[in-house]
Design a protein around this motif. Structure first.
Motif, PDB file in Angstrom:
ATOM      1  N   ARG A  27       0.812  -1.214   0.000  1.00  0.00           N
ATOM      2  CA  ARG A  27       0.000   0.000   0.000  1.00  0.00           C
ATOM      3  C   ARG A  27       0.846   1.264   0.000  1.00  0.00           C
ATOM      4  NH1 ARG A  27      -4.626  -0.080   4.250  1.00  0.00           N
ATOM      5  NH2 ARG A  27      -3.267   1.597   4.882  1.00  0.00           N
ATOM      6  N   HIS A  28       2.147   1.125   0.205  1.00  0.00           N
ATOM      7  CA  HIS A  28       2.950   2.330   0.372  1.00  0.00           C
ATOM      8  C   HIS A  28       2.981   3.200  -0.886  1.00  0.00           C
ATOM      9  CE1 HIS A  28       5.893  -0.694  -1.011  1.00  0.00           C
ATOM     10  NE2 HIS A  28       6.454   0.319  -1.642  1.00  0.00           N
ATOM     11  N   ALA A  30       0.493   3.789  -2.989  1.00  0.00           N
ATOM     12  CA  ALA A  30      -0.725   4.596  -2.953  1.00  0.00           C
ATOM     13  C   ALA A  30      -0.634   5.667  -1.878  1.00  0.00           C
ATOM     14  CB  ALA A  30      -1.943   3.708  -2.715  1.00  0.00           C
ATOM     15  N   ALA A  31       0.011   5.350  -0.767  1.00  0.00           N
ATOM     16  CA  ALA A  31       0.153   6.328   0.315  1.00  0.00           C
ATOM     17  C   ALA A  31       1.043   7.485  -0.123  1.00  0.00           C
ATOM     18  CB  ALA A  31       0.724   5.660   1.565  1.00  0.00           C
ATOM     19  N   VAL A  32       2.099   7.189  -0.856  1.00  0.00           N
ATOM     20  CA  VAL A  32       2.985   8.242  -1.357  1.00  0.00           C
ATOM     21  C   VAL A  32       2.232   9.145  -2.328  1.00  0.00           C
ATOM     22  CG1 VAL A  32       5.028   8.698  -2.767  1.00  0.00           C
ATOM     23  CG2 VAL A  32       5.124   6.946  -0.997  1.00  0.00           C
ATOM     24  N   LYS A  34      -0.996   9.646  -2.548  1.00  0.00           N
ATOM     25  CA  LYS A  34      -1.995  10.420  -1.802  1.00  0.00           C
ATOM     26  C   LYS A  34      -1.339  11.594  -1.069  1.00  0.00           C
ATOM     27  CE  LYS A  34      -5.552  10.001   1.733  1.00  0.00           C
ATOM     28  NZ  LYS A  34      -6.219   9.108   2.686  1.00  0.00           N
ATOM     29  N   ARG A  35      -0.176  11.349  -0.516  1.00  0.00           N
ATOM     30  CA  ARG A  35       0.517  12.394   0.248  1.00  0.00           C
ATOM     31  C   ARG A  35       0.959  13.544  -0.665  1.00  0.00           C
ATOM     32  NH1 ARG A  35       5.197  11.217   4.674  1.00  0.00           N
ATOM     33  NH2 ARG A  35       5.342  13.346   5.444  1.00  0.00           N
ATOM     34  N   ASP A  39      -1.662  17.290  -1.330  1.00  0.00           N
ATOM     35  CA  ASP A  39      -1.149  18.530  -0.762  1.00  0.00           C
ATOM     36  C   ASP A  39      -0.848  19.487  -1.911  1.00  0.00           C
ATOM     37  OD1 ASP A  39       1.340  20.238  -0.132  1.00  0.00           O
ATOM     38  OD2 ASP A  39       0.729  19.572   1.874  1.00  0.00           O
TER      39      ASP A  39
END
Length: 135
Positions: A27-28, A30-32, A34-35, A39
Motif C-alpha cells: 500500500r505504500h 498509494a500512500a505516497v 496520496k501524500r 497537498d
C-alpha cells in the motif's frame, strides 16, 4: 525419494511466503501518491518536476532525430519526434537491433528504445550507431 519430499516442503513454504506478495500488493505506493497529490504545494512541485522530465525527453527526441539526420541518413526520422512518451519505436528491424547490441546499445527486438536513457552525453553515439545499421 527423500529429495522430492524435501523439495515439496520447500515449495510449500515458499508458496506461503510469496502468495501474499502477489495477492496483496503493498500500500505504500498509494500512500505516497496520496501524500503528494493531496497537498497543493507538493502537487505543484511534482507538476514542475514532471514537466521538466517531459521536456527533457522531448528535447532528446529532437536531438536524436537531428543527429541521425546530421549523419546523412536518407530515411525519414519524423516518427522519432512525432511520438510521445518515454519510449520510441525506431522502426529498426530485429537484425538491425542485433547489430546495435554489438555496439552495447540495447533496445527491444521490435526497435523500441527508452528515451529516458538518451542524454546529451550519448545521443551522438546512439545516432551514429542507428545511422550505421539503417543505411
Amino acid at each position: 525419494t527423500a529429495w522430492n519430499e524435501e523439495r515439496a516442503r520447500w515449495q510449500s513454504q515458499l508458496a506461503a511466503l510469496i502468495r501474499p506478495m502477489y495477492s496483496n500488493p503493498p500500500r505504500h505506493g498509494a500512500a505516497v501518491v496520496k501524500r503528494i497529490l493531496g497537498d497543493a504545494e507538493k502537487r505543484s512541485r511534482w507538476e514542475v518536476e514532471l514537466k521538466g522530465m517531459a521536456d527533457r525527453i522531448i528535447s532528446m527526441r529532437a536531438a536524436l532525430r537531428s543527429e541521425i539526420e546530421a549523419c546523412g541518413s536518407k530515411h525519414s526520422w519524423n516518427h522519432i519526434t512525432d511520438q510521445i512518451g518515454m519510449f520510441a519505436f525506431t522502426g529498426l528491424e530485429p537484425e538491425q537491433v542485433d547489430r546495435l547490441y554489438d555496439e552495447s546499445i540495447y533496445l527491444t527486438r521490435n526497435g523500441r528504445i527508452s528515451m529516458a536513457g538518451v542524454n546529451t552525453g550519448n545521443v551522438k553515439r546512439l545516432a551514429a550507431a542507428i545511422h550505421k545499421v539503417s543505411s
